[in-house]
Each structure stands twice: as C-alpha cells, then as structure tokens.
Design an enzyme around this catalytic site. Structure first.
Site, PDB file in Angstrom:
ATOM      1  N   ASP A  77      77.565  31.303  55.179  1.00  0.00           N
ATOM      2  CA  ASP A  77      78.164  32.509  55.747  1.00  0.00           C
ATOM      3  C   ASP A  77      77.692  32.568  57.208  1.00  0.00           C
ATOM      4  OD1 ASP A  77      75.577  33.508  55.732  1.00  0.00           O
ATOM      5  OD2 ASP A  77      76.025  35.256  54.477  1.00  0.00           O
TER       6      ASP A  77
ATOM      7  N   CYS B 177      72.754  30.773  54.052  1.00  0.00           N
ATOM      8  CA  CYS B 177      73.076  32.160  54.428  1.00  0.00           C
ATOM      9  C   CYS B 177      71.866  32.687  55.197  1.00  0.00           C
ATOM     10  CB  CYS B 177      73.457  33.002  53.215  1.00  0.00           C
ATOM     11  SG  CYS B 177      72.170  33.250  51.978  1.00  0.00           S
TER      12      CYS B 177
ATOM     13  N   HIS C 168      61.594  17.968  39.494  1.00  0.00           N
ATOM     14  CA  HIS C 168      61.335  18.680  38.237  1.00  0.00           C
ATOM     15  C   HIS C 168      62.538  19.465  37.720  1.00  0.00           C
ATOM     16  CE1 HIS C 168      56.639  18.725  38.427  1.00  0.00           C
ATOM     17  NE2 HIS C 168      57.155  17.521  38.589  1.00  0.00           N
TER      18      HIS C 168
ATOM     19  N   THR D 178      69.159  34.333  54.158  1.00  0.00           N
ATOM     20  CA  THR D 178      67.896  34.034  53.475  1.00  0.00           C
ATOM     21  C   THR D 178      67.990  32.845  52.522  1.00  0.00           C
ATOM     22  OG1 THR D 178      68.530  35.514  51.687  1.00  0.00           O
ATOM     23  CG2 THR D 178      67.209  36.471  53.484  1.00  0.00           C
TER      24      THR D 178
ATOM     25  N   HIS E 244      60.760  16.705  32.015  1.00  0.00           N
ATOM     26  CA  HIS E 244      61.546  17.643  32.826  1.00  0.00           C
ATOM     27  C   HIS E 244      63.017  17.673  32.383  1.00  0.00           C
ATOM     28  CE1 HIS E 244      58.039  18.218  35.229  1.00  0.00           C
ATOM     29  NE2 HIS E 244      57.947  16.908  35.413  1.00  0.00           N
TER      30      HIS E 244
END
Ligand code: RB5
Length: 147
Positions: free
Chosen positions: A7, A64, A97, A66, A132
């Site tokens: 964004d 974006c 992992h 954050t 994993h």
C-alpha cells in the site's frame, strides 16, 4: 515467480525490492499499488496470497506501514503463512521453522537497505522440515477445523 504487493505505506520498500529482483534476474509479478496514493491494503494482500495458493507464484513479499495489516489480511487465506519480520534472525527462522510463504515488511519500521537484506534472506533460506513440518501440518489442521 515472486508476488509483490504494497500500500502507500510500503510503496518505497516495494520499489527497492523490485530493483533488487530486477538486478538479480528474479522474476516477479507486481500486484500493486503502482502509485504512492493512499490505498486500502486488504485487496492487495488477498491478490498476492491467492497468487501463491493458486500456484502462479511461489512466495510473496507484502509491504505496508508496519507489515502488520498485510500479514493479518494475507493469513486469512488458507495455505498462507505470512510473517512480519524486522530483522535478519526472524526472517531466517520464519523460513527455516515456519516455512513462511509471505514476508511482510513495514515501511515505517525498517529502511530500504534492511528490506532488501530481509527479502534476500527470505528468498534464499530453505525450510528445515523434520519436526517443523509436523508443526506446519498442525497449523493446517487449525485451518481445516480439526484443531
Ligand atoms: C496505512 O496508514 C497503514 O495503516 C498501513 O500501511 C498498515 O501499516 C496497516 O497495518
């Protein structure tokens, strides 16, 4: 094929990652946005996520402000494991992992050099498998309503 999306908050980071992919002849598809104008991130997260679950792209990178909104939105799509990372260690570990298939980055959190470094780690680090794989399969059971 690598799916890219952003964004306005992640526009510059995505462009830096695009330049890195182009310099290294790594094929990508850019799902937008294509200008720095304000835009809602969920449809872009969905387009990138569906390109992965549909088989067109192997992995994605979403940027974006954050990285968080993109990750929340992308993780709503079954089969997506999207991780917000801010450093090298978490980026390496989410590949090794968690077998993460989308890396989410924040343009208001890290700079362009770090974004390129994390993209490189994300695209080159293999999944460890083993115990994993069992844990990733248990995540799938949550999606399937079995847990
Ligand atoms: C846009 O202002 C911002 O909310 C968005 O880029 C993202 O950070 C959301 O998680």
């Amino acid at each position: 094929m690598i799916a890219l999306g952003c964004d306005h908050g992640g526009f510059d980071l995505k462009n830096a990652i695009k330049a890195y992919l182009e310099e290294n002849d790594i094929p990508y598809r850019d799902f937008g946005c294509m200008t720095p104008e304000s835009i809602d991130y969920p449809p872009i997260a969905a387009a990138v996520a569906h390109s992965i679950t549909g088989g067109e792209c192997e992995k994605g990178i979403l940027c974006c402000g954050t990285g968080i909104g993109m990750s929340i939105a992308a993780n709503k799509v079954k089969g997506i494991r999207a991780s917000v990372c801010t450093n090298e260690f978490c980026t390496e570990m989410t590949r090794r992992h968690n077998n993460a298939n989308i890396l989410c980055l924040g343009g208001r959190v890290i700079d362009e050099a770090m974004a390129v470094k994390l993209a490189q780690i994300f695209l080159t680090t293999p999944f460890d498998g083993g115990r994993h794989l069992n844990r990733v399969n248990l995540i799938k059971k949550i999606e399937d309503g079995e847990l």
